[in-house]
Design a protein around this motif. Structure first.
Motif, mmCIF file in Angstrom:
data_model
loop_
_atom_site.group_PDB
_atom_site.id
_atom_site.type_symbol
_atom_site.label_atom_id
_atom_site.label_comp_id
_atom_site.label_asym_id
_atom_site.label_seq_id
_atom_site.Cartn_x
_atom_site.Cartn_y
_atom_site.Cartn_z
ATOM 1 N N ALA A 35 0.828 -1.203 0.000
ATOM 2 C CA ALA A 35 0.000 0.000 0.000
ATOM 3 C C ALA A 35 0.866 1.257 0.000
ATOM 4 O O ALA A 35 0.578 2.236 -0.706
ATOM 5 N N LEU A 36 1.944 1.241 0.783
ATOM 6 C CA LEU A 36 2.823 2.411 0.837
ATOM 7 C C LEU A 36 3.515 2.622 -0.502
ATOM 8 O O LEU A 36 3.644 3.750 -0.983
ATOM 9 N N ASP A 76 -7.039 3.915 -2.724
ATOM 10 C CA ASP A 76 -8.468 3.942 -3.030
ATOM 11 C C ASP A 76 -8.984 2.513 -3.223
ATOM 12 O O ASP A 76 -8.215 1.548 -3.175
ATOM 13 N N ASP A 77 -10.287 2.380 -3.448
ATOM 14 C CA ASP A 77 -10.896 1.044 -3.535
ATOM 15 C C ASP A 77 -10.307 0.215 -4.681
ATOM 16 O O ASP A 77 -10.073 -0.987 -4.529
ATOM 17 N N HIS A 78 -10.083 0.869 -5.817
ATOM 18 C CA HIS A 78 -9.537 0.145 -6.968
ATOM 19 C C HIS A 78 -8.144 -0.403 -6.646
ATOM 20 O O HIS A 78 -7.826 -1.566 -6.959
ATOM 21 N N GLN A 95 -8.336 -3.380 -4.257
ATOM 22 C CA GLN A 95 -8.702 -4.621 -4.943
ATOM 23 C C GLN A 95 -7.488 -5.226 -5.646
ATOM 24 O O GLN A 95 -7.284 -6.438 -5.646
ATOM 25 N N GLY A 96 -6.655 -4.349 -6.240
ATOM 26 C CA GLY A 96 -5.438 -4.826 -6.871
ATOM 27 C C GLY A 96 -4.483 -5.449 -5.865
ATOM 28 O O GLY A 96 -3.848 -6.480 -6.149
ATOM 29 N N LEU A 97 -4.385 -4.862 -4.681
ATOM 30 C CA LEU A 97 -3.527 -5.426 -3.631
ATOM 31 C C LEU A 97 -4.036 -6.792 -3.189
ATOM 32 O O LEU A 97 -3.239 -7.716 -2.936
ATOM 33 N N ASP A 98 -5.348 -6.936 -3.091
ATOM 34 C CA ASP A 98 -5.934 -8.230 -2.723
ATOM 35 C C ASP A 98 -5.554 -9.295 -3.746
ATOM 36 O O ASP A 98 -5.196 -10.433 -3.381
#
Length: 374
Positions: free
Chosen positions: A11-12, A63-65, A68-71
């Motif tokens: 995320a960072l 952000d949400d998008h 979702q990519g991180l997931d």
């Protein structure tokens, strides 16, 4: 590393405008990516690393998008059994940590070990000559036999020869990709990659799914040079990317080595130019080891000093016809028709003697019915 901690790292790194060097400085200042994300805007700005807008972006989080990519990335890492090494981990290459802009994290298949602190990079032309590939394999094999890890980029030509030389010596080798760790480039090196993973590591800094765009490779090269004590260029044209690696190595305070070649050959212009600029000229592995000895820790240095140098090989004991063919060969490819003409032996006899020389590991057959002396 826990999934939550890895998510914080990803995320960072996903914050737009936050470069690698700044990410590393922030996590070193605050102690972890979680602490960076939890810090106040004033604390982030007080660190002296970032602007107010970047501090606000860190506090907002993905952000949400992006979430979702991180997931998806976390699931892919688990499915492919890939690991991630960060600049705070003990397994992170120690020399790489000292460059100006170390990658905050490396995706790894295989394993990085403490043995990789004694690493040498061997790089060069993708369109390497047969003689260039052979010499690259020889240098790589001898360095790996001495205990060095061989680092290269998995590319065609010199890179592949460097990896294969280390594997032939049952030594360690590391491939640094210019694409995501979930891809192999070039694709025909998939089997070579698997061998490397079993005897070293394949690493990448780019996010999963990253395509091997041309602009990825110059930046990738700082990792190849940054991990190593020095960089060896065996063959390279003037515009070769391996010269970028050599320049980065010099900027990072690493040793630069080059193998000289014929002045009219395109693939020799790069190494010859490096030698003009002060690179160490390399004829044998001893030229590399002697230059690196002062930088090595005492136990490894003593081990190298105590090793037995390669004995000077006596000429092979061959029959008259075999000797005639062997002497007609050189370290440049020779076509079988030329051997038949020069030896004045029947074609069937030349083919039979070449096979016998191959079995004695004195020659190597190349595509197009050409042969090379070993």
């Amino acid at each position: 590393m826990s999934t939550a901690s890895l998510r914080s790292w990803l995320a960072l790194r996903a914050v737009r405008g936050l470069d690698d060097a700044t990410v590393c400085r922030l996590v070193q200042t605050f102690g972890s990516p979680e602490a960076v994300q939890a810090a106040s805007i004033d604390s982030l700005m007080a660190s002296g690393c970032i602007s107010a807008s970047l501090a606000q972006a860190i506090r907002r989080g993905p952000d949400d998008h992006t979430q979702q990519g991180l997931d998806r990335d976390l699931k892919t890492l688990e499915r492919l059994q890939l690991s991630v090494v960060t600049c705070l981990d003990p397994d992170y290459p120690p020399r790489l940590k000292m460059i100006h802009d170390p990658p905050p994290l490396l995706y790894v298949s295989g394993a990085l070990t403490q043995a990789d602190r004694h690493a040498v990079a061997i790089v060069g032309a993708r369109r390497a000559t047969a003689a260039g590939r052979l010499l690259t394999e020889e240098l790589s094999r001898d360095l790996a036999s001495a205990g060095f890890t061989i680092v290269s980029g998995l590319a065609r030509g010199v890179d592949a020869a460097a990896h294969r030389g280390a594997l032939a010596a049952q030594g360690r080798t590391v491939a640094v990709l210019g694409c995501g760790i979930d891809q192999t480039y070039p694709p025909e090196h998939q089997s070579l990659r698997k061998e490397i993973e079993s005897n070293g590591a394949v690493v990448a800094e780019l996010p999963l799914g990253s395509y091997p765009h041309g602009y990825h490779f110059p930046r990738r090269n700082r990792i190849i040079s940054g991990m190593c004590l020095g960089v060896v260029v065996t063959e390279a044209a003037i515009q070769s990317g391996s010269l970028i690696t050599a320049r980065l190595a010099a900027d990072q305070g690493r040793e630069v080595f080059a193998v000289p070649g014929f002045v009219k050959a395109d693939n020799s212009r790069g190494p010859n130019g490096l030698i003009k600029q002060g690179a160490k000229l390399v004829e044998t592995v001893e030229d590399i080891i002697d230059e690196l000895l002062p930088q090595l820790d005492a136990p490894f240095r003593e081990r190298l000093k105590g090793r037995v140098p390669h004995p000077v090989e006596s000429p092979p004991q061959l029959g008259k016809a075999e000797a005639t063919i062997y002497l007609a060969l050189s370290f440049e490819p020779t076509h079988i028709d030329d051997l038949i003409t020069n030896s004045r032996l029947p074609a069937a006899d030349v083919a039979a003697h070449l096979l016998a020389l191959e079995l004695k590991h004195l020659v190597r057959q190349l595509p197009g019915q050409t042969y090379l002396r070993l």
